[in-house]
Design an enzyme around this catalytic site. Structure first.
Site, PDB file in Angstrom:
ATOM      1  N   LYS A 115      70.070  40.518 -28.448  1.00  0.00           N
ATOM      2  CA  LYS A 115      70.332  40.629 -29.799  1.00  0.00           C
ATOM      3  C   LYS A 115      70.912  39.177 -30.200  1.00  0.00           C
ATOM      4  O   LYS A 115      70.912  38.696 -31.474  1.00  0.00           O
ATOM      5  CB  LYS A 115      71.078  41.737 -30.060  1.00  0.00           C
ATOM      6  N   GLU A 199      79.850  42.694 -35.457  1.00  0.00           N
ATOM      7  CA  GLU A 199      79.046  42.466 -36.638  1.00  0.00           C
ATOM      8  C   GLU A 199      80.123  43.188 -37.847  1.00  0.00           C
ATOM      9  O   GLU A 199      80.589  44.286 -37.508  1.00  0.00           O
ATOM     10  CB  GLU A 199      77.702  43.215 -36.917  1.00  0.00           C
ATOM     11  N   ARG A 291      57.511  45.961 -29.240  1.00  0.00           N
ATOM     12  CA  ARG A 291      56.650  47.006 -28.777  1.00  0.00           C
ATOM     13  C   ARG A 291      56.229  47.818 -29.693  1.00  0.00           C
ATOM     14  O   ARG A 291      56.748  47.960 -30.860  1.00  0.00           O
ATOM     15  CB  ARG A 291      57.734  47.649 -27.570  1.00  0.00           C
TER      16      ARG A 291
END
Ligand code: ADP
Ligand code: ADP
Ligand code: MG
Length: 472
Positions: A115, A199, A291
């Site tokens: 990430k 974050e 995916r």
């Protein structure tokens, strides 16, 4: 040309791939653990092979699976979601063995599985990202400095995270150390990598994700967005397409941002770019899932595009045959995850034998299931029994139809999310489209229901009693 596909997964997604292959005239080979021997997908595949040891290891053993694919002369492997779907080494092993991996390249997987790296890439191509640390954090001091600069609340996240695990909301200094220790432990156990980053925590956002199709020639389109804000503990429960809050302009802008990011990652096949949309209508890139996703069905219903067939088409080197302007979004679709869980007891998994099963039907109703009457739900896997996807012309019609379908859905023997989902379809805020990721926490009345007992339950109970009596 792909003639035979080994499906390296289980449950409903294995069934989904087998269905796509049947329509394309492609042979399928399933793999199964002992505990899945009675599963539907095992019976429906053209061939099925036992993999072990134990209930899980066989599905994760890249070498065993690639070896099997070679032995049975499969041309391609479809990884589904979870298990090996995002594993770059697995994709490499396939390539070395001359087998087509139905998914992106190993390099793209390695980049997008991290990430922190994905955020960096988004920053480079000018896609807004949630304010956060510029890389992983290695010390409490570093984390504390970020929190003081940005202000609470913040979210501690695992670089390798997925499936809602390794996430912690922190609202003050004294919660930070505990959250980081626990987050690192959880991430290390779940993903073999304890790296964390921070974050800014966005209050009451919408989770908006864009479905992409990208061919190997570099042509990329999106199939619109899904709103996956109905979540429990950061895991999706209900997914909706299209979003009720996006304007056509914002849709076009976010769609272009998603495509730009996929292009920068040299991405091909299918994947999803996840964004948060805040209360002011500002969007931020969150992560990319390279995916097929559980909730792809809602996009299929409103676009009439078979995403799994598209995956196979793209993997075999074919170009996309339609352009962005040919994608149109028709009506609304809602997917309910019918899980073997008890919402009234903290969504505790509920295992056992299905004593009665009757799935809903009629206009606009789609079931992607994996259970039947007398099937015993194995305790080793995630709790998804079936996906109910309902399509309608308007939001209101779609909600009513979903409600009707849930009422028709008869599944006994285990506790399920069906009565809880039914309550949601009756709840005024949901019906009015007023929801964000805080919805379940702010609507405790949803847990207040009594499970219906129908005549059929009495018949089931009676026959069980007779069987027990005769067995004496
Ligand atoms: P996973 O890889 O587990 O899917 P995500 O990064 O996609 O993790 O986040 C899962 C969910 O957690 C999101 O859908 C959202 O509800 C919540 N979430 C993640 N990051 C933030 C954030 N910065 N602020 C608020 N909520 C967040
Ligand atoms: P999302 O990851 O955005 O929630 P899905 O709902 O499609 O997307 O998740 C697919 C399945 O794979 C779920 O069962 C989820 O728990 C699992 N999963 C996703 N990412 C990971 C991961 N990194 N490790 C383990 N399981 C994962
Ligand atoms: Mg996610």
């Amino acid at each position: 040309m792909i003639r035979k596909i080994l499906v390296a997964n289980r449950g409903e997604i294995a069934m989904r791939v087998i269905r796509a292959c049947r329509e394309l005239g492609i042979a399928t080979a399933a793999i199964y653990a002992e505990s899945d021997a009675t599963a539907i997908y095992v019976k429906k595949a053209n061939e099925a092979y036992l993999v072990g040891p134990g209930p899980v290891q066989g599905y994760l053993d890249a070498r065993q699976i690639v070896g099997l694919a070679k032995r049975i002369r499969a041309d391609a492997i479809h990884p589904g979601y979870g298990f090996l779907a995002e594993n770059g080494e697995f994709a490499s092993l396939c390539a070395e063995a001359g087998i087509t991996f139905i998914g992106p390249s190993p390099t793209a997987l390695a980049l997008l599985g991290d990430k922190v790296k994905a955020r960096e890439l988004a920053g480079k191509v000018g896609v807004p990202i949630v304010p956060g640390t510029s890389g992983s954090v290695s010390s409490l001091d570093e984390a504390m400095a970020f929190c003081h600069q940005t202000g609470y609340p913040v979210m501690v996240k695992a670089s390798a995270g997925g499936g809602g695990r390794g996430l912690r909301v922190v609202r003050s200094d004294h919660e930070l150390k505990e959250a980081m220790d626990a987050g690192a432990r959880e991430a290390l156990a779940a993903f073999g990598n304890g790296e964390l980053f921070l974050e800014k925590y966005i209050e009451r956002p919408h989770h908006i994700e864009f479905q992409l199709l990208a061919d190997k020639k570099g042509y990329i389109i999106h199939l619109g967005e899904r709103d996956c804000s109905i979540q429990r503990r950061h895991q999706k429960l209900i997914e909706i397409a299209p979003s009720l809050v996006l304007t056509p302009r914002l849709r076009a802008e976010m769609g272009e941002a998603a495509i730009a990011l996929a292009r920068a990652a040299n991405f091909h096949n299918t994947g999803t770019i996840e964004f948060l949309l805040d209360q002011d209508g500002k969007y931020y890139f969150m992560e990319m899932n390279p995916r097929i996703q559980v909730e792809h069905t809602v996009t299929e219903q409103i676009t009439a595009v078979d995403i799994v067939q598209s995956q196979i088409w793209i993997a075999s080197g074919m170009p996309l045959v339609f352009g962005q302007h040919e994608v149109s979004l028709q009506g609304y679709a809602i997917q309910c995850r019918i899980n073997a869980e008890d919402p009234q007891n903290g969504f505790r998994p509920s295992k056992g034998k299905i004593t009665a099963y009757f799935s809903p039907g009629g206009i606009g109703v789609r079931i992607d299931g994996q259970v039947y009457k007398d099937f015993s739900v194995p305790p080793y896997y995630d709790a998804l029994l079936a996906k109910l996807t309902v399509h309608g012309r308007t939001w209101d019609e779609t909600v009513r139809r979903t409600h009707r379908s849930l009422e028709e859905f008869l599944l006994r023997g285990v506790k399920t999310t069906i009565p809880f989902m039914t309550k949601i379809m009756e709840e005024p805020d949901f019906r009015a489209g007023r929801f964000d990721t805080s919805y379940l926490d702010s609507h405790p009345m949803l847990y207040d229901y009594e499970e219906m007992v129908e005549p059929v339950d009495l018949v089931v109970a009676l026959s069980a009693a007779i069987a027990a009596y005769e067995g004496l």
